[in-house]
Design a protein around this motif. Structure first.
Motif, PDB file in Angstrom:
ATOM      1  N   GLY A   1      63.196 120.850  -1.548  1.00  0.00           N
ATOM      2  CA  GLY A   1      63.049 120.202  -0.258  1.00  0.00           C
ATOM      3  C   GLY A   1      61.610 120.278   0.222  1.00  0.00           C
ATOM      4  N   PHE A   2      61.257 119.408   1.136  1.00  0.00           N
ATOM      5  CA  PHE A   2      59.907 119.442   1.697  1.00  0.00           C
ATOM      6  C   PHE A   2      59.897 118.632   2.988  1.00  0.00           C
ATOM      7  CE2 PHE A   2      60.193 116.183  -1.574  1.00  0.00           C
ATOM      8  CZ  PHE A   2      59.803 115.032  -0.900  1.00  0.00           C
ATOM      9  N   ASP A   3      58.918 118.954   3.841  1.00  0.00           N
ATOM     10  CA  ASP A   3      58.689 118.178   5.047  1.00  0.00           C
ATOM     11  C   ASP A   3      57.187 117.991   5.196  1.00  0.00           C
ATOM     12  OD1 ASP A   3      57.715 120.626   5.994  1.00  0.00           O
ATOM     13  OD2 ASP A   3      59.577 121.106   7.046  1.00  0.00           O
ATOM     14  N   ASP A   4      56.736 117.650   6.374  1.00  0.00           N
ATOM     15  CA  ASP A   4      55.310 117.373   6.566  1.00  0.00           C
ATOM     16  C   ASP A   4      54.437 118.615   6.401  1.00  0.00           C
ATOM     17  OD1 ASP A   4      55.923 114.754   7.048  1.00  0.00           O
ATOM     18  OD2 ASP A   4      55.922 114.966   9.243  1.00  0.00           O
ATOM     19  N   GLU A   5      55.028 119.811   6.540  1.00  0.00           N
ATOM     20  CA  GLU A   5      54.223 121.029   6.513  1.00  0.00           C
ATOM     21  C   GLU A   5      54.480 121.911   5.299  1.00  0.00           C
ATOM     22  OE1 GLU A   5      54.894 123.078  10.139  1.00  0.00           O
ATOM     23  OE2 GLU A   5      54.020 121.509  11.408  1.00  0.00           O
TER      24      GLU A   5
END
Length: 699
Positions: A580-584
């Motif tokens: 998983g990943f997001d903007d940060e």
């Protein structure tokens, strides 16, 4: 709801359907474009899979699968890391130890842990013909024991590692029970109502420690699942849980652990996570846990849950004077077992741990509960009814003869040299066997032996007449295949591991069964409905102690979950899988292998699991002189297996005496009804059947 709102909702549902279809189409296009980009990058002579993987949000194995040219020259195909998936909750320990997380602002990656009535025919000699591949799919290949001396060297124990009786007493932890929906907190005999604000970990810690200033070490969440509060902002529940656990908490940091029974770091689990925190500049340590690790609740308030834990502790104290309820049932089960290790006699020096090679082999080849859904045309498209028969406290039935001692290797040649009587005797003993299996040409019933299926740790049960496959299986299942009440299967022994019969779990299991019987009786005869419910929950907790205690013996290779800032993606471990990943942040997981766990005994877990799977097929009730199980039902009447349960289309008159292993009718849904084709449909039918049976019994 009136007709107008009903029609409006239908219109909205159709709109959502169309939006989902568009999103899936767009996702498929993006994934195709991503794969093309990976192939394009692979054309660069210095391209490396470990650099491309985090940029693509994939694991190294996935990138290599898309662009095989990125595989290192020295890496054999069978050595390429495979994508990892979490273990099922009925058999993996719910709280493995974990490395700690660096403090906020650190540049290093942050980590959080996440038998039958007929005689058997002679066994054929070993053949050398290869197995035919499955049509349309490639099953994973199970490991084998190396030939000659290199494989023989596996048959030993790990030096200096053995399960021994502890010489210390566990310390009880100050515990509270909290409903995060209502804010109701129960601490000992007191009830409080808290303002939990946004229900973050920081909010919970602040409110609890303000109310109980003398200190709390364990907070059980009984309702509310606060770690799911932002689930709609994340693609997967695990992502939402990880974000909740890792959010900054004023005056608190991730616990780094202390003491022999302290665990460090958070454990990321979609439904039953564990948050471990330590107060800054203080010796305060606290866990936030889900009570769902112990039993399922049905609207029970925190006071009932508190009473269930009190009853559980009191019942266990009748058998263990030093019993302490630890954070999870797996921890508790393991600790109680160590306190049954003999202080004198044959095993006073403990139970040695197998070599890492044999433990790895058992990990890869010994499956857990059987979960299989049979769909049309194997079963009718319309079912006359659906009945659920659940084996009561099933695993407790199979703890009486686990393996002990130094294992012996039984090669195909050694096995073939024995008489048929000797062969059947060892197959009924404590062994784990590599076999080539052929389904009889006239077979019309369910599959008997597990075979590797595509996917990590996936198993299926071939039943097509004439099918041949190679697999590993325990003695109880092999014996069942050879002596089942319908028709013996052809089994060819290729290799095997054989132990002496022992009783390392007898005292432990006997005490747990007596505790379960006592609490079950309390739940049945207690006049106070509140206390009856608490006793019922306590009896379910005993089941979890045994179930997850057995699972903890398996000692799966530990999995570490971590996060790395997006601007430091080069620091993502090269053998990690991006989950998983997001903007940060980038969230990843990686296996860390086996630790020197003195209580690692996968041979015990494997033997119990094999016995339980065999009992789903055929089980003798000596006192009633009868048999129960799937093979004692007509062909086509078995709809599904789910660990301890059978789902059938015809009622069975199997004896039930409230004993471990007995088949209990737990649900009955009348038909006709469409045969379930997905797990979701099966669970929906199961729940409806349970509700219908409860209503029928009440009326």
């Amino acid at each position: 709801m009136d007709a107008q709102s009903y029609n409006t909702a239908l219109t909205e549902l159709r709109t959502m359907r169309d939006e989902i279809k568009k999103a899936r189409t767009q996702l498929a296009k993006l994934e195709t474009d991503r794969n093309k980009k990976i192939v394009q990058l692979a054309s660069y002579e210095k391209a490396k899979a470990e650099r491309i993987a985090p940029a693509a949000g994939l694991g190294v194995a996935d990138v290599v699968a898309i662009a095989p040219a990125l595989a290192p020259d020295s890496l054999a195909e069978s050595d390429i890391p495979q994508p990892l998936s979490p273990e099922p909750p009925t058999a993996r320990a719910a709280d493995e130890p974990a490395p700690h997380s660096p403090q906020q602002g650190a540049t290093a990656p942050a980590m959080t842990t996440t038998a039958g009535p007929s005689a058997a025919p002679p066994l054929p000699a070993r053949t050398t013909a290869p197995d035919p591949p499955a049509v349309g799919e490639t099953p994973r290949k199970l490991p084998t024991i190396p030939a000659s001396n290199s494989g023989d060297a596996w048959f030993t124990h790990t030096s200096g590692l053995a399960s021994t009786r502890p010489n210390f007493t566990q310390q009880a932890r100050s515990t509270v029970f909290l409903d995060t929906d209502t804010g109701v907190l129960v601490h000992r005999n007191q009830t409080h109502r808290l303002d939990l604000a946004g229900r973050s970990a920081a909010d919970i810690l602040t409110a609890v420690f303000h109310t109980v200033p003398d200190g709390v070490e364990r907070i059980y969440i009984t309702a509310g699942d606060p770690w799911h509060r932002d689930a709609d902002r994340h693609p997967y529940l695990r992502d939402a849980v990880a974000a909740w656990l890792n959010a900054p908490a004023l005056d608190w940091r991730t616990d780094t652990g202390r003491g022999r029974d302290r665990m460090a770091g958070h454990f990321v689990h979609a439904r039953n996570p564990v948050g471990r925190y330590q107060r800054d500049n203080s010796d305060s340590h606290v866990e936030i846990r889900s009570v769902g690790e112990w039993f399922d609740l049905d609207g029970d308030d925190p006071a009932t849950v508190r009473d269930a834990f009190v009853l559980l502790w009191q019942a266990l104290r009748r058998h263990w004077s030093d019993a302490v309820l630890m954070g999870s049932p797996s921890q508790t089960g393991r600790d109680l077992w160590t306190r049954t290790i003999p202080a004198r006699g044959q095993h006073a020096d403990g139970f040695p741990v197998l070599s890492e090679e044999l433990r790895s082999l058992l990990h890869a080849t010994a499956g857990q509960g059987r979960n299989e859904l049979l769909t049309p045309p194997r079963v009718p498209e319309q079912l006359p009814q659906l009945l659920e028969y659940d084996r009561t406290f099933a695993y407790a039935k199979h703890t009486w003869k686990p393996p002990v001692g130094t294992p012996r290797r039984i090669t195909a040649a050694t096995f073939a040299a024995w008489s048929q009587k000797e062969q059947m005797r060892v197959l009924y003993g404590c062994g784990h066997w590599q076999v080539r299996v052929t389904v009889p040409a006239t077979w019309e019933h369910v599959g008997l032996l597990p075979a590797p299926a595509p996917g990590d740790r996936a198993w299926h049960y071939p039943a097509e007449p004439g099918t041949t496959f190679t697999t590993w299986a325990g003695g109880p299942e092999i014996h069942t295949a050879l002596s089942n009440p319908i028709q013996p299967w052809k089994i060819e022994i290729l290799d095997g591991i054989l132990w002496d019969d022992g009783k390392p779990l007898d005292d432990w299991a006997k005490k747990l069964k007596e505790t379960w019987t006592n609490l079950t009786a309390q739940a049945h005869f207690q006049g106070d409905p509140h206390q009856a419910r608490a006793a019922h929950l306590a009896s379910r907790a005993v089941r979890s102690i045994l179930l997850y205690g057995i699972g903890s013996f398996a000692q799966r290779p530990r999995m570490v979950t971590g996060t790395t800032p997006r601007n430091l993606e080069r620091d993502v471990p090269p053998d990690a899988e991006i989950i998983g990943f997001d903007d940060e942040l980038i969230t990843w997981q990686k296996p860390t292998g086996f630790t020197r766990d003195p209580n690692a005994h996968p041979e015990w877990a494997a033997a119990i699991w094999s016995g339980a799977r065999a009992a789903l097929l055929t089980q003798r009730h000596r006192d009633d002189d009868t048999y129960a199980g799937a093979l004692h039902t007509p062909p086509g009447s078995v709809i599904a297996f789910r660990t301890d349960a059978l789902y059938l289309t015809q009622p069975q008159n199997w004896p039930y005496h409230h004993q471990p292993g007995d088949y209990l009718l737990k649900g009955h849904l009348t038909g006709p009804l469409a045969a379930p084709t997905t797990e979701e449909e099966l669970l929906t039918a199961r729940n409806a059947g349970r509700a219908a049976l409860t209503t029928a019994r009440e009326t």
